[in-house]
Scaffold this motif. Structure first.
Motif, PDB file in Angstrom:
ATOM      1  N   ASN A   1     -56.189 -30.274 -76.635  1.00  9.32           N
ATOM      2  CA  ASN A   1     -57.542 -30.720 -76.313  1.00  9.32           C
ATOM      3  C   ASN A   1     -57.805 -32.130 -76.808  1.00  9.32           C
ATOM      4  N   TYR A   2     -58.519 -32.854 -75.996  1.00  6.46           N
ATOM      5  CA  TYR A   2     -58.996 -34.159 -76.443  1.00  6.46           C
ATOM      6  C   TYR A   2     -60.447 -34.315 -75.992  1.00  6.46           C
ATOM      7  N   ILE A   3     -61.305 -34.555 -76.966  1.00  5.39           N
ATOM      8  CA  ILE A   3     -62.684 -34.923 -76.643  1.00  5.39           C
ATOM      9  C   ILE A   3     -62.920 -36.266 -77.308  1.00  5.39           C
ATOM     10  N   GLY A   4     -63.323 -37.248 -76.536  1.00  3.15           N
ATOM     11  CA  GLY A   4     -63.536 -38.570 -77.119  1.00  3.15           C
ATOM     12  C   GLY A   4     -64.873 -39.132 -76.690  1.00  3.15           C
TER      13      GLY A   4
ATOM     14  N   GLN B   1     -61.817 -49.248 -74.861  1.00  2.00           N
ATOM     15  CA  GLN B   1     -60.904 -48.578 -73.926  1.00  2.00           C
ATOM     16  C   GLN B   1     -60.485 -47.238 -74.496  1.00  2.00           C
ATOM     17  N   GLN B   2     -60.423 -46.270 -73.624  1.00  2.00           N
ATOM     18  CA  GLN B   2     -60.133 -44.916 -74.061  1.00  2.00           C
ATOM     19  C   GLN B   2     -59.245 -44.261 -73.011  1.00  2.00           C
ATOM     20  N   LEU B   3     -58.115 -43.747 -73.453  1.00  2.00           N
ATOM     21  CA  LEU B   3     -57.181 -43.163 -72.501  1.00  2.00           C
ATOM     22  C   LEU B   3     -56.551 -41.900 -73.090  1.00  2.00           C
ATOM     23  N   ASN B   4     -56.483 -40.870 -72.293  1.00  2.00           N
ATOM     24  CA  ASN B   4     -55.848 -39.617 -72.717  1.00  2.00           C
ATOM     25  C   ASN B   4     -54.946 -39.151 -71.587  1.00  2.00           C
ATOM     26  N   LYS B   5     -53.667 -38.938 -71.916  1.00  2.00           N
ATOM     27  CA  LYS B   5     -52.716 -38.496 -70.894  1.00  2.00           C
ATOM     28  C   LYS B   5     -52.023 -37.226 -71.361  1.00  2.00           C
ATOM     29  N   ASN B   6     -51.918 -36.278 -70.475  1.00  2.00           N
ATOM     30  CA  ASN B   6     -51.303 -34.998 -70.826  1.00  2.00           C
ATOM     31  C   ASN B   6     -50.172 -34.654 -69.882  1.00  2.00           C
TER      32      ASN B   6
ATOM     33  N   HIS C   1     -62.591 -45.798 -69.466  1.00  2.00           N
ATOM     34  CA  HIS C   1     -61.946 -44.591 -69.977  1.00  2.00           C
ATOM     35  C   HIS C   1     -61.206 -43.897 -68.842  1.00  2.00           C
ATOM     36  N   GLY C   2     -60.241 -43.101 -69.234  1.00  2.00           N
ATOM     37  CA  GLY C   2     -59.472 -42.409 -68.221  1.00  2.00           C
ATOM     38  C   GLY C   2     -58.717 -41.254 -68.830  1.00  2.00           C
ATOM     39  N   THR C   3     -58.363 -40.323 -67.967  1.00  2.00           N
ATOM     40  CA  THR C   3     -57.606 -39.189 -68.451  1.00  2.00           C
ATOM     41  C   THR C   3     -56.701 -38.694 -67.325  1.00  2.00           C
TER      42      THR C   3
END
Lengths: 428, 250
Positions: A309-312, A326-331, A357-359
């Motif tokens: 999990n990622y909550i930002g 800038q905010q980035l989350n990759k799974n 931001h992006g995911t």
């Protein structure tokens, strides 16, 4: 029994923490910040039960945990500082790294200015629980203009003798233009249910730099909750890297308050979740002043029935002109039963800012896999190459040095790609 | 070398190859020409073992063994090489590492010793020169940010390093400018030899002026409808494919 000084202000602080925790109770998944994290393992656990007066730990055990390239090491066993297992001789004069309990005994007013002030327990149940029941933790005091050359390792080891929960409270104070690199390592026994509930408060003076690699590698029955909170001075830099490997359920949260112009933070991380692990990352970046900058990159590799999990949250307050966030989350999901929850969000109350931001949540790219296979590379190696490449996107943010390199190897080993990494290094 | 007999292949239930028969002898360079949608790329992918292609009947023998029984990586190790129409970009993996992993996997399978880093890099640099590839590309991520011409040169470099006995070139010429086309063709021609066959799949005759084939086969609606020498390519360039359609329907 607490070993802490019985100063009235400290007693009052701890009583307040306890009252707040009792009023709030354990966080529930109804709270947005905790919506993916199971605190049910903590239900019924006596979080305030006293730990052992003294815990034994082999020197060999510590030697096996230590990373190469670190210049000093502070060791905490079952939440308490162990002077005999620590090795702090190489620290420069004037720099204090050691026990919070000792600092409270030696210079309580110095600690009081920061303890509970950077990370207040109001509305924060687990911080309140830590406040109520901590009896030691890391104390770091780096005076103005002092630079500690080389990373300092801090090991938090839980032993078989530990009580049901430990609550380390870490307070890090860096003066004006001070500089420090820390590596936290969290570990504990396998096959045993225990809880770690840590709080790290960070006060960064103007132009100070703190790099902190936080390596959560708890035992497989552990519930690990660690909240880091930083208050940053003008032009200061905070770089955290949260690596999550172990635990049954582990959560690392970071809140950075960019309260003065020019302050910047890099909050990065990587989580490798397998089995039925639940690994949780929560971040808050609060841009309160102009010309502040934040960068976030969290990568997740999730296998089996695990959940990552990622909550930002990024807040850009009124008046925070020229903010750049800038905010980035990759799974990367390796099994159809694996789950990634990703929730980046921006709250912008000011114009004239840059924010993105992006995911992504995806699987191994079939085209890439086939390309490797079509050149004769085995299916196992092809997967290893691609998974490692994904992880390295995050790991590139760990920085330089033998300790970082060793952590990359630990990640590769957990991914079953150590041979791939070694061959890559030969060709680099 | 390669013997395809009455091959039927479907993609997502739709028949694409409908009874393709083809023989390629050792040392032969055979061109497969055909319009869009005739099944050219399907043929290339089926030979290389890509997933998603269902062989409903027919057989492929490669050096006497059943090619269809082998996994993609096993085919590569046995000596089948596919030069991709669209080479894949693999961020985070260096070209040199990737190619050494491939070369050593193939070498071990063939009973040769692995190349150490020094020997490999020496060989790689020499081969890069032959395809006029910028040596800097060795350290770069596989195909990432490469121009179209660089990607195709990288394919030919891999082919040279992997030393296949059957090279399948899938539309290697499409999108290349004349300089890149010449460099790629020179690279391919240098690899011609009595023990290596090539299947050059192309839409355009232009490539065949640079890589002159021994034979030309025309693929139309999933079958080889006619075969001839290199002059057949010129005829197709002039007349198109329509005059052959009657044969395909028959």
């Amino acid at each position: 029994m607490s070993r802490l000084t019985t100063a009235p202000w400290l007693g009052a602080l701890k009583a307040e923490g306890r009252a707040r925790f009792e009023a709030l109770g354990l966080p529930s998944t109804k709270a947005e910040a905790w919506r993916y994290f199971p605190t049910r393992a903590l239900r019924g656990v006596d979080l305030g039960a006293a730990g052992p007066e003294a815990s034994a730990l082999d020197a060999d055990h510590i030697a096996a945990l230590r990373l190469p390239g670190t210049i000093a090491c502070a060791v905490f066993v079952d939440g308490r500082f162990s002077a005999e297992r620590s090795d702090l001789a190489a620290l420069p004069a004037g720099v204090t790294i050691g026990s919070l309990a000792a600092a409270l005994a030696a210079d309580p007013e110095r600690v009081r200015a920061h303890l509970g002030a950077v990370a207040p327990s109001e509305g924060a149940a687990m911080v309140a629980a830590n406040e109520a029941w901590f009896d030691d933790g890391l104390w770091v005091d780096v005076p103005a203009n002092a630079a500690v050359e080389g990373p300092v390792e801090v090991l938090f080891v839980t032993t078989e003798a530990a009580g049901p929960a430990t609550h380390p409270r870490n307070v890090l104070v860096l003066g004006r233009s001070a500089e420090l690199t820390l590596v936290f390592g969290w570990s504990g026994p396998a096959g045993r249910a225990y809880a770690t509930n840590a709080v790290t408060e960070i006060a960064l003076g103007d132009n100070a730099t703190l790099r902190l690699a936080n390596v959560e590698d708890e035992g497989d029955g552990a519930t690990h909750v660690h909240h880091l909170q930083a208050r940053q001075g003008r032009d200061s830099t905070l770089k955290t890297f949260s690596l999550s490997l172990g635990g049954e359920a582990a959560r690392t949260s970071v809140r950075a308050e960019l309260g003065a112009p020019g302050a910047s933070c890099h909050l990065d991380g990587l989580y490798l979740a397998g089995g039925k692990q639940r690994l949780d990352h929560y971040t808050e970046v609060d841009h309160q002043a102009p010309h502040t900058q934040s960068r976030q990159y969290y990568g997740g590799v999730i296998d089996d029935r695990a959940v990552g999990n990622y909550i930002g949250l990024v807040f850009i307050r009124e008046g925070a002109s020229k903010t750049d966030a800038q905010q980035l989350n990759k799974n990367l999901l390796l099994a159809p039963t694996a789950t990634a929850n990703a929730k980046p969000s921006l709250e912008i109350d000011h114009d004239d800012v840059k924010a993105s931001h992006g995911t992504t949540v995806g699987q191994l790219d079939e085209k890439s896999l086939f390309y490797l296979l079509s050149r004769g590379i085995s299916p196992e190696d092809a997967r290893g190459i691609l998974i490692l490449a994904f992880a390295q996107d995050a790991l590139a943010r760990l920085g330089e040095g033998a300790h970082a390199q060793a952590l990359v190897h630990r990640v590769a080993a957990k991914l079953g790609a150590e041979a791939v990494l070694e061959a890559e290094e030969i060709m680099a | 070398m390669l013997s395809i007999n009455d091959l039927h292949v479907s993609v997502a239930g739709k028949p694409i190859l409908k009874g393709l028969t083809l023989e390629v002898v050792p040392g032969e360079v055979a061109a497969i020409m055909g319009p869009n949608g005739s099944g050219k790329s399907t043929l290339a992918h089926v030979l290389s073992g890509k997933a998603g292609y269902e062989v409903t009947s027919g057989s492929i023998l490669f050096k006497g063994q059943d090619l269809l029984a082998l996994e993609a990586h096993e085919r590569a190790r046995e000596g089948v090489f596919l030069a991709f129409q669209y080479p894949v970009e693999i961020p985070g993996v260096s070209n040199a590492y990737f190619l050494r992993a491939a070369v050593n996997a193939v070498r071990v399978h063939r009973g040769l010793e692995e190349l150490d880093a020094v020997a490999f890099l020496k060989e790689m640099r020499e081969q890069m020169k032959r395809v006029k590839m910028d040596p800097k590309l060795a350290k770069r991520e596989v195909n990432a940010g490469f121009s179209g011409g660089e990607k195709k040169r990288n394919e030919i470099l891999q082919m040279a390093m992997l030393d296949p006995s059957l090279a399948v070139l899938d539309e290697t010429d499409s999108g290349l400018d004349i300089d890149a086309l010449k460099a790629v063709s020179d690279g391919v021609n240098a690899l011609r030899g009595p023990n290596r066959s090539m299947l050059v799949i192309t839409h355009y005759q232009r490539l065949l002026s640079y890589i002159v084939p021994d034979k030309v086969h025309v693929l139309l609606d999933g079958r080889i409808v006619t075969s001839g020498g290199k002059e057949l390519a010129l005829e197709l360039e002039e007349r198109g494919y329509d005059w052959l359609r009657g044969d395909a329907a028959a």
